[in-house]
Motif scaffolding. Structure first.
Motif, PDB file in Angstrom:
ATOM      1  N   UNK A  95       0.790  -1.223   0.000  1.00 29.24           N
ATOM      2  CA  UNK A  95       0.000   0.000   0.000  1.00 29.24           C
ATOM      3  C   UNK A  95       0.819   1.268   0.000  1.00 29.24           C
ATOM      4  N   UNK A  96       2.124   1.199  -0.276  1.00 25.88           N
ATOM      5  CA  UNK A  96       2.989   2.372  -0.257  1.00 25.88           C
ATOM      6  C   UNK A  96       3.041   3.083  -1.592  1.00 25.88           C
ATOM      7  N   UNK A  97       3.960   4.061  -1.713  1.00 22.51           N
ATOM      8  CA  UNK A  97       4.077   4.844  -2.950  1.00 22.51           C
ATOM      9  C   UNK A  97       4.499   3.985  -4.144  1.00 22.51           C
ATOM     10  N   UNK A 107      -8.034   2.579  -7.517  1.00 19.28           N
ATOM     11  CA  UNK A 107      -6.824   2.713  -8.313  1.00 19.28           C
ATOM     12  C   UNK A 107      -6.378   1.306  -8.662  1.00 19.28           C
ATOM     13  N   UNK A 108      -6.150   1.071  -9.943  1.00 16.60           N
ATOM     14  CA  UNK A 108      -5.665  -0.218 -10.431  1.00 16.60           C
ATOM     15  C   UNK A 108      -4.213  -0.064 -10.859  1.00 16.60           C
ATOM     16  N   UNK A 109      -3.380  -0.983 -10.424  1.00 18.68           N
ATOM     17  CA  UNK A 109      -1.988  -1.033 -10.861  1.00 18.68           C
ATOM     18  C   UNK A 109      -1.833  -2.338 -11.618  1.00 18.68           C
ATOM     19  N   UNK A 111      -5.404  -3.614  -6.479  1.00 18.00           N
ATOM     20  CA  UNK A 111      -6.528  -2.685  -6.392  1.00 18.00           C
ATOM     21  C   UNK A 111      -6.434  -1.957  -5.060  1.00 18.00           C
ATOM     22  N   UNK A 112      -6.570  -0.632  -5.101  1.00 16.14           N
ATOM     23  CA  UNK A 112      -6.591   0.188  -3.884  1.00 16.14           C
ATOM     24  C   UNK A 112      -7.847   1.048  -3.927  1.00 16.14           C
TER      25      UNK A 112
END
Length: 139
Positions: free
Chosen positions: A47-49, A116-118, A135-136
């Motif tokens: 969950x970081x940058x 937010x999808x990465x 997913x966040x």
């Protein structure tokens, strides 16, 4: 006697299979065109940058390269069957592939929830989709 045990075992298997198919899609509670959603996974995530660039759907579809890593912010607007979903932001829509274990554990995501999808852009001759790694939830 042997026949009744076999019949009972068969009935138990059919009931279990029917119960598994009645489960909602893993971590998603919005509209669905899927006939048989999959069960939820229980995995955590980072969950970081991130140094992965934030792009829009339009930018990704117009200039994205195959296997390009990207971040998208918007909403998962429908479940389209299996691990396929439709994602939308203000610039457009794209098919996204989300494995059950990519949904945040213990949280259900509705069609109005911003996320937010990465992941990685998959650009082929006939398809363009985004394979989600994380997913966040976005407030």
């Amino acid at each position: 006697m042997r026949y009744s045990l076999t019949a009972a075992a068969l009935a138990a298997m059919l009931l279990a299979a029917g119960a598994a198919q009645a489960q909602p899609a893993a971590g998603y509670s919005g509209p669905s065109t899927a006939a048989q959603p999959a069960p939820a996974g229980q995995h955590g995530s980072y969950g970081g940058p991130s140094s992965v660039p934030l792009v829009t759907v339009k930018q990704l579809l117009e200039t994205g390269k195959d296997e390009q890593h990207a971040r998208l912010q918007g909403r998962i607007v429908s479940h389209d069957g299996g691990d396929k979903y439709t994602f939308a932001d203000d610039s457009g829509r794209i098919t996204v592939e989300i494995d059950d274990d990519r949904f945040p554990p213990g949280q259900t995501i509705g069609a109005e929830q911003r996320v937010e999808l990465v992941g990685e852009f998959d650009k082929g001759l006939r398809k363009r989709e985004f394979e989600v790694d994380r997913i966040t939830l976005v407030n």
